[in-house]
Each structure stands twice: as structure tokens, then as C-alpha cells.
Design a protein around this motif. Sequence first.
Motif, PDB file in Angstrom:
ATOM      1  N   ARG A   1      20.789  33.827  25.192  1.00  0.00           N
ATOM      2  CA  ARG A   1      21.985  32.988  26.427  1.00  0.00           C
ATOM      3  C   ARG A   1      23.245  33.800  26.844  1.00  0.00           C
ATOM      4  O   ARG A   1      23.208  33.314  27.683  1.00  0.00           O
ATOM      5  CB  ARG A   1      22.479  32.330  24.498  1.00  0.00           C
ATOM      6  CG  ARG A   1      23.186  31.011  24.995  1.00  0.00           C
ATOM      7  CD  ARG A   1      23.961  29.939  23.705  1.00  0.00           C
ATOM      8  NE  ARG A   1      22.896  30.096  23.633  1.00  0.00           N
ATOM      9  CZ  ARG A   1      22.979  28.981  22.072  1.00  0.00           C
ATOM     10  NH1 ARG A   1      23.553  30.228  20.641  1.00  0.00           N
ATOM     11  NH2 ARG A   1      21.916  28.952  21.475  1.00  0.00           N
TER      12      ARG A   1
ATOM     13  N   THR B   1      23.861  34.164  31.306  1.00  0.00           N
ATOM     14  CA  THR B   1      24.874  33.902  31.785  1.00  0.00           C
ATOM     15  C   THR B   1      24.811  33.846  33.113  1.00  0.00           C
ATOM     16  O   THR B   1      24.986  35.310  33.076  1.00  0.00           O
ATOM     17  CB  THR B   1      25.847  33.444  30.977  1.00  0.00           C
ATOM     18  OG1 THR B   1      25.717  33.126  29.551  1.00  0.00           O
ATOM     19  CG2 THR B   1      27.566  33.336  31.478  1.00  0.00           C
TER      20      THR B   1
ATOM     21  N   GLY C   1      29.659  31.162  27.861  1.00  0.00           N
ATOM     22  CA  GLY C   1      29.279  31.481  28.860  1.00  0.00           C
ATOM     23  C   GLY C   1      30.485  32.268  30.158  1.00  0.00           C
ATOM     24  O   GLY C   1      30.939  32.183  29.558  1.00  0.00           O
TER      25      GLY C   1
ATOM     26  N   SER D   1      23.392  26.875  34.042  1.00  0.00           N
ATOM     27  CA  SER D   1      23.459  28.384  33.463  1.00  0.00           C
ATOM     28  C   SER D   1      24.324  29.564  33.531  1.00  0.00           C
ATOM     29  O   SER D   1      24.876  30.685  32.849  1.00  0.00           O
ATOM     30  CB  SER D   1      22.386  29.427  34.400  1.00  0.00           C
ATOM     31  OG  SER D   1      23.418  28.762  36.171  1.00  0.00           O
TER      32      SER D   1
ATOM     33  N   THR E   1      26.597  28.115  28.851  1.00  0.00           N
ATOM     34  CA  THR E   1      25.482  27.617  27.932  1.00  0.00           C
ATOM     35  C   THR E   1      25.397  27.175  26.517  1.00  0.00           C
ATOM     36  O   THR E   1      24.371  27.445  25.866  1.00  0.00           O
ATOM     37  CB  THR E   1      24.529  29.152  27.923  1.00  0.00           C
ATOM     38  OG1 THR E   1      25.758  29.711  27.515  1.00  0.00           O
ATOM     39  CG2 THR E   1      24.448  29.991  28.964  1.00  0.00           C
TER      40      THR E   1
END
Length: 231
Positions: A72, A76, A179, A186, A189
Motif C-alpha cells: 500500500r 502511493t 499516502g 493512488s 490509500t
Amino acid sequence: MEKIIPRRLVRGLTVLGVGVSLVLASSVVTGPAIAAEDPDTVAPAVLAVEDLDGRPLTGEALREFLAQDAARTTATQPDTVPVAAAPAGTLANRDQIIRFAAAELGNGERPAGSNCTKYSSMCVAWCALFSTWVWRKAGVSIPQYPFTGDVYKWGQRNGKSYSKANLGSAVKGDVLLFGTGPSSPSTSTHIGIIESRSGSTVKMIEGNQQNAVRRVTRTLSGSTFYGGTRP
């Protein structure tokens, strides 16, 4: 007596970029404390993870959790929208938020892997749905958002969001956003509710962690969080 971490697990954690300061069972983090006022300080993102029965997560389950958490983070992308701090608004009943969130520990998807939970009729990624469900249950007037960035944007509109430069002001009941910014999935997150804070360490209750609500202890760092929002 000093705790011994198996070499195989140490190598696995090092590959993930987490290092060996991870808390396993009752072992403690070694080394100097990381100051929350220095949001870009690099530190282990995950300090401890609880299994669904409340005991420390270990073995293959821990490795799977760390791999998902690292994926994850590495996925990012830089955000193109400036993330500015905003003043705090009226505080909700934070103790009530924590009680409601803690009562959900261990609950999650049915069936596992379906993204279907009691927190929404939508079978989609549900960490934000869980956090806003808890807030709404505690009386916070926020829509149920499936996208984490929308929670931060709601806070910006209502004077409740703060940037990573102000993570030192984070307190229990707030949510922290993972993030680099709120623009898109994107860049934003994940999300979690702060259950408690001790210096540069936050204990969080997070939805959609390995298909369930889990308690995770993390370093309060701008390398993990781009900001937070108050209820």
C-alpha cells in the motif's frame, strides 16, 4: 532477558523495509524515540499488530499483513493537489468514538475476500466506510465515504483537517490518512481511527485489514500519513 527474533523473520521484515524494531509479542522497540514534530523522519511504519483474538499477530499472518501494508505504501503516487493545514473545529465525543470502534474489533467481511460488510451496502474497499460509520454512530455529521481522500476533503471544507506538518496535534478519535494526498486512490490509500497516542506512537483501529477490523500500532510519521481529520 533479551528477546530473540528468528533470522528468517528478520530477513523477511528487512526486505519489506520495516526493519527489526517491529514489536513482536511482548518485545519492545529499541533505539531513540521518533519525535512527532518531525513528520518526515523515517521509522518503522508498523510497530505491532493484534490478531482477531487480541493477541499479537505472528508467523505467516504477520508476514502477510506486513506485505500488504508495504504494498500500500510503495504504490502511493505523489499528489498534485497541495495539502494545507486547516484549523480544528468543534470536537465530538471522542471517548464514544473509541468505544464504538473498539466494539467492532474482529468484525469484517462475510464471506472473507468479498468486501461485503455490515458497514455499508456497497461491497467495495471499506476502510473509509468503517471509519465514517463509526463517526456517524457517535453523532458526527459526515457522509459515509468509500474513498479515504473524501474524508480529508470533507475536513478541509469544515475546518477539521490538518496536514502532515501538523501531525503533532493528532489526538484520539481523529482519523489519519495514509499516502501523499487526497486526490485519488493512488495517493490516498488507507485510513484509520486513533484509539490512543503516546508521543510519536499511535494505536489505531483500522477497517479492511486482512478482511477485518484490527488494532495496529504505528509510528506517527509523515512518511506514512499525509494528514488527519478531526471528528
